[in-house]
Design a protein around this motif. Structure first.
Motif, PDB file in Angstrom:
ATOM      1  N   SER A 215     -26.729  10.874 -28.042  1.00 29.75           N
ATOM      2  CA  SER A 215     -26.048  12.014 -27.405  1.00 29.75           C
ATOM      3  C   SER A 215     -25.199  11.603 -26.206  1.00 29.75           C
ATOM      4  O   SER A 215     -25.076  12.350 -25.249  1.00 29.75           O
TER       5      SER A 215
ATOM      6  N   LYS B  18     -24.742   7.398 -31.932  1.00 27.80           N
ATOM      7  CA  LYS B  18     -23.576   6.619 -32.369  1.00 27.80           C
ATOM      8  C   LYS B  18     -23.914   5.145 -32.247  1.00 27.80           C
ATOM      9  O   LYS B  18     -24.608   4.729 -31.320  1.00 27.80           O
TER      10      LYS B  18
ATOM     11  N   CYS C 135     -23.028  14.805 -31.058  1.00 30.72           N
ATOM     12  CA  CYS C 135     -23.517  13.859 -32.059  1.00 30.72           C
ATOM     13  C   CYS C 135     -24.853  13.289 -31.583  1.00 30.72           C
ATOM     14  O   CYS C 135     -24.971  12.855 -30.433  1.00 30.72           O
TER      15      CYS C 135
END
Length: 188
Positions: A52, A181, A178
């Motif tokens: 995040s 990553k 998201c």
């Protein structure tokens, strides 16, 4: 695959890439100890990641330009810097009891992650079996250390599920929608 890595995979999904292989045998030569098996499994599956836009799990260098014998140098320097920071903090706040030994020493700490709140996520390197090292969170400000009686993967599962105290402060999901990553383009 360990139970905790299986839980992480259920939360994170399977990555669409394969990280480079890590010469884990060089860790013992460079640092003097092996890494816990759940960390090795996580890094072999995902590589370094950022949750995040906040909590970053660091890893040995994945750059093909770095020779195997130097892949752990970044982690070593990262932890040396933390050790110096903790010593400095101890000088500022001598009344605060520091329950752990120096970084990268038996009985001490080794950080494997940090976040944007300047919290550090470490193993308490107690005992000869790294799979038994609990996680210690050194919270910003220096006077709070929270122990988690489990490994890195179990800890991440607890934080991602909101089951660890202050989990919402450790991964600020408002920073990036998201969940995670890959940082394989970064050098560690």
């Amino acid at each position: 695959m360990s139970r905790a890595i299986g839980h992480l995979e259920a939360i994170m999904g399977v990555p669409g890439y394969s990280p480079l292989e890590v010469p884990w045998n060089k860790a013992v030569e460079r640092l003097g100890f092996p890494f816990p098996s759940d960390y090795r499994a996580f890094i072999e599956r995902y590589g370094p990641v950022c949750f995040s836009g906040d909590l970053v799990v660091v890893s040995p260098s994945f750059s093909p330009d770095v020779p195997d014998e130097a892949r752990f140098d970044g982690l070593y320097r990262f932890n040396q810097d933390l050790s110096q920071m903790m010593e400095q903090w101890g000088g500022w706040f001598p009344e605060v009891v520091r329950p752990y030994g120096p970084f990268l020493a038996p009985g001490g700490l080794m950080s494997w992650a940090s976040n944007t709140s300047a919290d550090y996520f470490c193993w308490h390197m107690v005992g000869s079996d790294p799979d038994q090292w609990p996680v210690v969170v050194w919270r910003y400000g220096g006077d709070e250390m929270n122990r988690f009686d489990g490994g890195m993967a179990d800890f991440l599962v607890a934080v991602l599920r909101g089951e660890f105290p202050d989990a919402e402060e450790m991964i600020d999901r408002n920073l990036d929608p998201c969940l995670w990553k890959s940082l394989l383009s970064e050098r560690y």
